[in-house]
Design an enzyme around this catalytic site. Structure first.
Site, PDB file in Angstrom:
ATOM      1  N   LYS A 159      -5.582  -8.590  -9.548  1.00 44.64           N
ATOM      2  CA  LYS A 159      -6.141  -7.241  -9.718  1.00 44.64           C
ATOM      3  C   LYS A 159      -7.650  -7.406  -9.527  1.00 44.64           C
ATOM      4  O   LYS A 159      -8.419  -7.453 -10.492  1.00 44.64           O
ATOM      5  CB  LYS A 159      -5.775  -6.694 -11.086  1.00 44.64           C
TER       6      LYS A 159
HETATM    7  C1  LIG Z   1      -2.876  -1.251  -6.558  1.00 39.56           C
HETATM    8  C2  LIG Z   1      -2.051  -1.088  -7.807  1.00 39.56           C
HETATM    9  N1  LIG Z   1      -0.687  -1.229  -7.705  1.00 39.56           N
HETATM   10  C3  LIG Z   1       0.090  -1.090  -8.810  1.00 39.56           C
HETATM   11  C4  LIG Z   1      -0.446  -0.796 -10.038  1.00 39.56           C
HETATM   12  C5  LIG Z   1       0.510  -0.698 -11.227  1.00 39.56           C
HETATM   13  O1  LIG Z   1       0.350  -1.866 -12.033  1.00 39.56           O
HETATM   14  P1  LIG Z   1       0.700  -1.772 -13.590  1.00 39.56           P
HETATM   15  O2  LIG Z   1      -0.387  -0.935 -14.218  1.00 39.56           O
HETATM   16  O3  LIG Z   1       0.679  -3.185 -14.085  1.00 39.56           O
HETATM   17  O4  LIG Z   1       2.042  -1.119 -13.730  1.00 39.56           O
HETATM   18  C6  LIG Z   1      -1.839  -0.635 -10.201  1.00 39.56           C
HETATM   19  C7  LIG Z   1      -2.417  -0.329 -11.581  1.00 39.56           C
HETATM   20  N2  LIG Z   1      -3.589   0.511 -11.485  1.00 39.56           N
HETATM   21  C8  LIG Z   1      -4.459   0.481 -12.665  1.00 39.56           C
HETATM   22  C9  LIG Z   1      -5.858   0.974 -12.307  1.00 39.56           C
HETATM   23  C10 LIG Z   1      -5.980   2.466 -12.097  1.00 39.56           C
HETATM   24  C11 LIG Z   1      -7.447   2.839 -11.845  1.00 39.56           C
HETATM   25  O5  LIG Z   1      -7.651   3.892 -11.197  1.00 39.56           O
HETATM   26  O6  LIG Z   1      -8.372   2.109 -12.279  1.00 39.56           O
HETATM   27  C12 LIG Z   1      -3.832   1.265 -13.821  1.00 39.56           C
HETATM   28  O7  LIG Z   1      -2.813   1.970 -13.600  1.00 39.56           O
HETATM   29  O8  LIG Z   1      -4.385   1.125 -14.942  1.00 39.56           O
HETATM   30  C13 LIG Z   1      -2.648  -0.805  -9.071  1.00 39.56           C
HETATM   31  O9  LIG Z   1      -3.998  -0.702  -9.153  1.00 39.56           O
END
Ligand SMILES: Cc1[nH+]cc(COP(=O)(O)O)c(CN[C@@H](CCC(=O)O)C(=O)O)c1O
Length: 307
Positions: A159
């Site tokens: 991330k």
């Molecule tokens: C690219 C991406 N793909 C999938 C996910 C889902 O991952 P998870 O949260 O572990 O289920 C997230 C979380 N995106 C984070 C950041 C959002 C933001 O705008 O900053 C979030 O959902 O917290 C992503 O950033």
């Protein structure tokens, strides 16, 4: 605007929100040498609170730094404690939790040298990520003109802050074109993920999602797959062509911020009946019971605390 809380955990200390600052020559500001997490804490029906899959998030946080080669001065357990300490210090029963590790000031230039790694945990209230109506009515999305990263260009299992320039470009384009969010295809043209979410589709009661190769290993994605299996659904992780979205019965996003958000149209093609479908509604209802501590079968996913 983010709703401020009192303090931010900064390199091991609680610092007043407005004093949590860095120098403009901080390496990460120039070269995106930073990794972060998005985690949610929920107020539970019994008056306690819980942070959903907190340790799993902090393991991913530490691993993201490892993938980018950023020195991480704290363990996943130490970061877990830092999050709980900060939620309690700010008396937040429910909140969004944002850890960030970034290369600080010192040397400039692409090579970060032995610049220090700085680490923060900020918590603040954050409602429905894609708007209050989104969770109920669904959102309209487009396939972006930008491709998701090739897996040997950017490290998508991390991330990493730098990965989100691609997300910002796609999100800006979608909003400018009158959509709520973007779906990104990978460089082969297969469906990848949203700008901040994983994606699922439902067809004839079978649930599909792109395999993990080219997307962030979402913890909400992982939770929804387990929950769907426990509810008796078959979940297939496989390559998905763009037009599968057009003829799906249901499409939805998952993510910590997005939770489970139904998609009502893709590229101006109505999905199913144009509102949340029965599978998305069932999974969303059961997901919210879990995160609010109402389903004891999933207690192992909850890190309980008292605000
Ligand atoms: C690219 C991406 N793909 C999938 C996910 C889902 O991952 P998870 O949260 O572990 O289920 C997230 C979380 N995106 C984070 C950041 C959002 C933001 O705008 O900053 C979030 O959902 O917290 C992503 O950033």
């Amino acid at each position: 605007m983010v709703q401020k809380s009192e303090t931010i955990w900064f390199d091991g200390k609680q610092v007043p929100w407005d004093e949590a600052n860095v120098h403009v020559l901080t390496h990460a500001l120039h070269y995106a040498t930073a990794v972060f997490e998005g985690i949610r804490a929920y107020e539970c029906a019994d008056g306690s609170s819980e942070v959903f899959r907190l340790r799993d998030h902090m393991i991913r946080f530490v691993n993201s730094a490892k993938i980018l080669g950023i020195k991480m001065p704290y363990t996943a357990d130490e970061m877990t404690e830092a999050a709980i300490e900060t939620l309690k210090r700010n008396k937040l029963a429910g909140a969004y939790v944002r850890p960030l590790a970034f290369v600080g000031e010192g040397a400039m230039g692409v090579y970060p040298g032995d610049n220090p790694t700085r680490v923060i945990v900020a918590c603040w209230p954050w409602g429905a990520y894609l708007g209050e109506d989104a969770l109920e009515k669904g959102i309209n999305v487009r396939c972006s003109s930008f491709s998701r990263h090739h897996i040997n260009v950017m490290m998508v299992k991390a991330k990493a802050s730098g990965n989100y320039v691609n997300s910002v470009l796609a999100k800006n384009e979608a909003l400018a074109d009158g959509y709520d969010e973007a779906i990104l295809l990978d460089t082969t043209g297969h469906v990848s993920e949203g700008t901040g979410e994983n994606i699922f589709l439902v067809r004839d009661d079978i649930i599909y999602t792109p395999h993990l190769d080219g997307v962030l290993g979402g913890l909400t994605r992982d939770s929804i797959i387990s929950l769907a299996n426990d509810l008796g659904y078959e979940v297939r992780e496989e390559p998905i062509a763009r037009d599968m979205l057009y003829v799906a019965d249901e499409v939805f996003f998952t993510g910590t911020a997005a939770e489970l958000t139904p998609i009502s149209s893709v590229d101006r093609r109505t999905v199913g009946t144009g509102t949340a479908g029965p599978v998305a509604k069932l999974l969303q209802t059961e997901f919210f019971k879990i995160v609010k501590g109402e389903n004891p079968d999933y207690e192992h996913w909850l890190h309980r605390y008292q605000a």
